[in-house]
Scaffold this active site. Structure first.
Site, PDB file in Angstrom:
ATOM      1  N   GLU A  65       8.760  -3.965  10.535  1.00 26.35           N
ATOM      2  CA  GLU A  65       9.255  -3.132  10.426  1.00 26.35           C
ATOM      3  C   GLU A  65       9.746  -2.290  11.216  1.00 26.35           C
ATOM      4  O   GLU A  65       8.812  -1.911  11.943  1.00 26.35           O
ATOM      5  CB  GLU A  65       8.135  -2.104   9.191  1.00 26.35           C
ATOM      6  CG  GLU A  65       8.243  -1.089   9.021  1.00 26.35           C
ATOM      7  CD  GLU A  65       7.756  -0.735   7.845  1.00 26.35           C
ATOM      8  OE1 GLU A  65       6.491  -0.951   7.324  1.00 26.35           O
ATOM      9  OE2 GLU A  65       7.542   0.502   7.518  1.00 26.35           O
ATOM     10  N   ASP A 102       0.599  -1.523   0.011  1.00 24.34           N
ATOM     11  CA  ASP A 102       0.271  -0.088  -0.030  1.00 24.34           C
ATOM     12  C   ASP A 102       0.330   1.631   0.007  1.00 24.34           C
ATOM     13  O   ASP A 102      -0.260   2.691  -0.269  1.00 24.34           O
ATOM     14  CB  ASP A 102      -0.818   0.329   1.068  1.00 24.34           C
ATOM     15  CG  ASP A 102      -0.340   0.630   2.370  1.00 24.34           C
ATOM     16  OD1 ASP A 102       1.042   0.044   2.459  1.00 24.34           O
ATOM     17  OD2 ASP A 102      -0.971  -0.222   3.721  1.00 24.34           O
ATOM     18  N   SER A 103       2.241   0.451   0.199  1.00 27.69           N
ATOM     19  CA  SER A 103       2.638   1.733  -0.323  1.00 27.69           C
ATOM     20  C   SER A 103       2.922   2.761  -2.007  1.00 27.69           C
ATOM     21  O   SER A 103       3.278   3.586  -1.732  1.00 27.69           O
ATOM     22  CB  SER A 103       4.994   1.707  -0.350  1.00 27.69           C
ATOM     23  OG  SER A 103       5.237   0.496  -1.068  1.00 27.69           O
ATOM     24  N   ASP A 156      -0.867  -5.921  -0.263  1.00 27.71           N
ATOM     25  CA  ASP A 156      -1.541  -5.208   1.222  1.00 27.71           C
ATOM     26  C   ASP A 156      -3.003  -5.058   1.203  1.00 27.71           C
ATOM     27  O   ASP A 156      -3.389  -4.741  -0.123  1.00 27.71           O
ATOM     28  CB  ASP A 156      -1.125  -3.799   1.272  1.00 27.71           C
ATOM     29  CG  ASP A 156       0.730  -3.979   2.091  1.00 27.71           C
ATOM     30  OD1 ASP A 156       0.286  -5.544   2.707  1.00 27.71           O
ATOM     31  OD2 ASP A 156       1.544  -3.403   1.982  1.00 27.71           O
ATOM     32  N   GLU A 199      -1.530  -5.782   8.559  1.00 22.25           N
ATOM     33  CA  GLU A 199      -0.880  -4.660  10.036  1.00 22.25           C
ATOM     34  C   GLU A 199      -1.610  -4.641  10.687  1.00 22.25           C
ATOM     35  O   GLU A 199      -2.452  -5.144  11.353  1.00 22.25           O
ATOM     36  CB  GLU A 199      -0.572  -3.225   9.416  1.00 22.25           C
ATOM     37  CG  GLU A 199       0.196  -3.006   8.091  1.00 22.25           C
ATOM     38  CD  GLU A 199       0.115  -1.913   7.885  1.00 22.25           C
ATOM     39  OE1 GLU A 199       0.318  -1.077   9.102  1.00 22.25           O
ATOM     40  OE2 GLU A 199       1.008  -1.359   6.946  1.00 22.25           O
ATOM     41  N   LYS A 229      -1.096  -9.747   3.101  1.00 16.99           N
ATOM     42  CA  LYS A 229      -0.585  -9.051   4.071  1.00 16.99           C
ATOM     43  C   LYS A 229      -1.443  -8.136   5.545  1.00 16.99           C
ATOM     44  O   LYS A 229      -1.877  -6.774   4.180  1.00 16.99           O
ATOM     45  CB  LYS A 229       0.742  -8.146   3.927  1.00 16.99           C
ATOM     46  CG  LYS A 229       1.411  -7.561   4.915  1.00 16.99           C
ATOM     47  CD  LYS A 229       2.869  -7.426   4.827  1.00 16.99           C
ATOM     48  CE  LYS A 229       2.941  -6.306   4.175  1.00 16.99           C
ATOM     49  NZ  LYS A 229       2.545  -4.362   4.601  1.00 16.99           N
TER      50      LYS A 229
HETATM   51  O1  KIV Z   1       2.985  -0.822   1.339  1.00 16.41           O
HETATM   52  C1  KIV Z   1       4.306  -2.004   1.778  1.00 16.41           C
HETATM   53  O2  KIV Z   1       6.049  -1.166   0.945  1.00 16.41           O
HETATM   54  C2  KIV Z   1       5.148  -2.044   3.141  1.00 16.41           C
HETATM   55  C3  KIV Z   1       6.364  -2.544   2.887  1.00 16.41           C
HETATM   56  C4  KIV Z   1       7.199  -1.295   3.726  1.00 16.41           C
HETATM   57  C5  KIV Z   1       6.655  -3.986   3.796  1.00 16.41           C
HETATM   58  O3  KIV Z   1       4.391  -2.519   3.765  1.00 16.41           O
END
Ligand code: KIV
Length: 287
Positions: free
Chosen positions: A185, A48-49, A87, A118, A116
């Site tokens: 992280e 989600d970056s 994500d 959090e 993934k």
């Molecule tokens: O969204 C992302 O890029 C991440 C990584 C920083 C692990 O969750």
């Protein structure tokens, strides 16, 4: 083409058992996924970056399940051998387990092989529901960017004894629930090792020191495309932002001076067709 990385092949990997560290990088589109795959990367994270490095937002809270599915599908179209993990964005797994499974299913249908999310122990009902629906889950603890407002910024976590032990308990609980790997992280090196030693599934570190079972970095950071923020833990392996700007400047110069396109970069009529149009010899200048 190398063998496809699978969830079970990742789940068993631990450096302490003699395995080579896992390599994960983010990608958000087909060319990025092809580059990562050609480089032999084990796992591609459609992170989600996306919100920050592709869509230009200041945090990750702005992306939706639709955004994530759109980019996951683009990555999956590259048919990488790397495992594709997507994500779950903020609020897609916070409201109910039903929502969580439905949202994760949208990412799986878009091409993700795992999702993934959090958070630690408080996410256990969601993790269990996903696994029940046969959707593999990667955990993510420590600095969890979706908690930026609650944390008061992007801050290193687990600096105090209690907080470090809480992270170990979170990791154990996620492993026990069935997560096949856990991203750790933004924690001190010592805490990265503590968490890694406490569990039998691999930890994938980002800003967690060298003691984890693998590393993940953001594509735009590794390649020097993102220049707004450069966290301490990033190592740049290219300067594509600088090189790309230079290349675009050279293109602009060539267009403005008439150096581009050349005859070799243009299509031409056969001589008889040109003659029928009253054109002889080399094309007249446009002016
Ligand atoms: O969204 C992302 O890029 C991440 C990584 C920083 C692990 O969750």
């Amino acid at each position: 083409m190398s063998a496809r990385t699978t969830v079970p092949s990742v789940q068993g990997r631990k450096v302490r058992r003699g395995d080579v560290p896992l390599v994960m990088v983010t990608a958000y589109d087909a060319p990025g996924a092809r580059m990562a795959d050609a480089a032999g990367i084990d796992m591609i994270l459609v992170g989600d970056s996306l919100a920050m490095v592709v869509l230009g937002y200041d945090d990750t809270l702005q992306v939706t399940v639709d955004d994530m599915a759109h980019h996951t599908a683009a990555v999956a179209r590259a048919k990488p051998s790397a495992l594709v993990v997507a994500d779950l964005p903020w609020l897609s797994y916070h409201v109910s387990v039903e929502d969580t499974v439905r949202n994760a299913a949208a990412l799986v249908r878009a091409g993700a092989q795992a999702v993934k999310l959090e958070g630690g122990r408080k996410r256990l009902p969601m993790v269990e529901a996903l696994l029940d629906a046969e959707i593999p889950v990667m955990g993510h603890i420590g600095l969890t960017p979706q908690s930026v407002n609650a944390m008061g910024g992007f801050k290193v976590q687990g600096r105090k004894h209690d907080a470090a032990l809480a992270l170990v308990e979170d990791a154990k609980a996620l492993e026990h629930a069935g997560c096949f790997a856990i991203v750790v992280e933004g924690v001190p090196d010592e805490v990265g090792r503590l968490v890694t030693d406490a569990i039998d599934v691999p930890t994938i570190g980002i800003g967690a020191g060298p003691g984890t079972d693998g590393q993940v970095l953001v594509f735009h950071d590794v390649l020097g495309i993102e220049d707004r923020v450069l966290p301490k833990f990033v190592r740049r392996y290219a300067e594509l932002g600088v090189d790309g700007t230079r290349a675009l400047g050279a293109y602009a110069d060539d267009v403005r001076t008439g150096a581009f396109p050349s005859p070799a970069e243009s299509y031409h009529l056969k001589a008889d067709e040109a003659e029928a149009l009253g054109l002889y010899g080399s094309p007249a200048p446009l002016a």
